[in-house]
Design an enzyme around this catalytic site. Sequence first.
Site, PDB file in Angstrom:
ATOM      1  N   LEU A  70       0.048 -15.805 -35.155  1.00  0.00           N
ATOM      2  CA  LEU A  70      -0.497 -16.090 -33.889  1.00  0.00           C
ATOM      3  C   LEU A  70      -1.525 -15.154 -33.632  1.00  0.00           C
ATOM      4  O   LEU A  70      -1.343 -14.222 -33.528  1.00  0.00           O
ATOM      5  CB  LEU A  70       0.349 -16.476 -32.704  1.00  0.00           C
ATOM      6  CG  LEU A  70       1.160 -17.926 -32.606  1.00  0.00           C
ATOM      7  CD1 LEU A  70       1.958 -17.916 -31.379  1.00  0.00           C
ATOM      8  CD2 LEU A  70       0.463 -19.189 -32.971  1.00  0.00           C
ATOM      9  N   ASP A  71      -2.813 -15.494 -32.994  1.00  0.00           N
ATOM     10  CA  ASP A  71      -3.720 -14.783 -32.438  1.00  0.00           C
ATOM     11  C   ASP A  71      -3.239 -13.701 -31.473  1.00  0.00           C
ATOM     12  O   ASP A  71      -2.284 -14.131 -30.729  1.00  0.00           O
ATOM     13  CB  ASP A  71      -5.169 -15.363 -31.987  1.00  0.00           C
ATOM     14  CG  ASP A  71      -5.950 -15.902 -33.190  1.00  0.00           C
ATOM     15  OD1 ASP A  71      -5.497 -15.648 -34.137  1.00  0.00           O
ATOM     16  OD2 ASP A  71      -6.884 -16.633 -32.754  1.00  0.00           O
ATOM     17  N   ARG A  72      -3.709 -12.608 -31.161  1.00  0.00           N
ATOM     18  CA  ARG A  72      -3.061 -11.823 -30.090  1.00  0.00           C
ATOM     19  C   ARG A  72      -3.082 -12.186 -28.940  1.00  0.00           C
ATOM     20  O   ARG A  72      -1.945 -12.094 -27.967  1.00  0.00           O
ATOM     21  CB  ARG A  72      -3.947 -10.369 -30.154  1.00  0.00           C
ATOM     22  CG  ARG A  72      -3.362  -9.206 -29.232  1.00  0.00           C
ATOM     23  CD  ARG A  72      -4.106  -7.885 -29.511  1.00  0.00           C
ATOM     24  NE  ARG A  72      -5.117  -7.974 -29.297  1.00  0.00           N
ATOM     25  CZ  ARG A  72      -5.736  -7.494 -28.023  1.00  0.00           C
ATOM     26  NH1 ARG A  72      -4.798  -7.051 -27.081  1.00  0.00           N
ATOM     27  NH2 ARG A  72      -6.782  -7.473 -27.557  1.00  0.00           N
TER      28      ARG A  72
END
Length: 241
Positions: A70-72
């Site tokens: 997942l994106d940060r």
Amino acid sequence: MTDRSPVSLSEDEIAAVRSWVLHEDPHVLVLDKPAGLSSQGGRIKAHTLDDLLWAFMRSNGKRPELVHRLDRDTSGVILAAKTKPAAGFLGKALQMRRFRKTYLALVAAAPEPRSGMIDAPLVRQEIGRESYMRVCAFDAPGAQGSQSRYRTLSASEDGALVELEPLTGRMHQLRVHMAHIGRPLVGDPRYGGALTFAGRAAPRLMLHAAKLTFPHPEGGDRTVEAPLPADFEALRQAAGL
């Protein structure tokens, strides 16, 4: 799995990552990743979720491995495999598009039409040290076919809550696709999203991985859901969604 050497974690880090467990069995570990934590290696020297998985190391020195990312700044459901056979099985399932991922996001206004499919190829661009994705022609060099479904769940004068389902797994896909239809995600300045919502500051990218359905190594499908985090819930309520 991996032969990397264990990362030393503080008691607080171990307690934190254990508190994020949504589901655990002998094959898989499903966590509710908080926003602001990188899934894997980034340039920031802080521990990543990948590092924190050492909190689940077994007596044989092995530990779970992330199956996807997942994106940060995206919160929510993320899956790890606890054994090498499970990692192989889930990696194959991901490749075969057997995962069903459902996200929730906030946008400044309901999309028109209120639901639909976005079929827009994406290409990766490096600008300085940052990677971006942009919509391109299907025959452009490096083009990757990309499809996302969206559905408006509720709308008010202040904005809308949308449900998003990526049918492909490109970097930043949902963020770029929603910007492409003129509805960039709140808190996403990289792709043109507003930094305020319902008269409040958006503390981060308002994108939450709410639900994941995946084939289980023991057979059948499993669905795991993650509740809306407090920062997202506060903005949703402020907008009357």
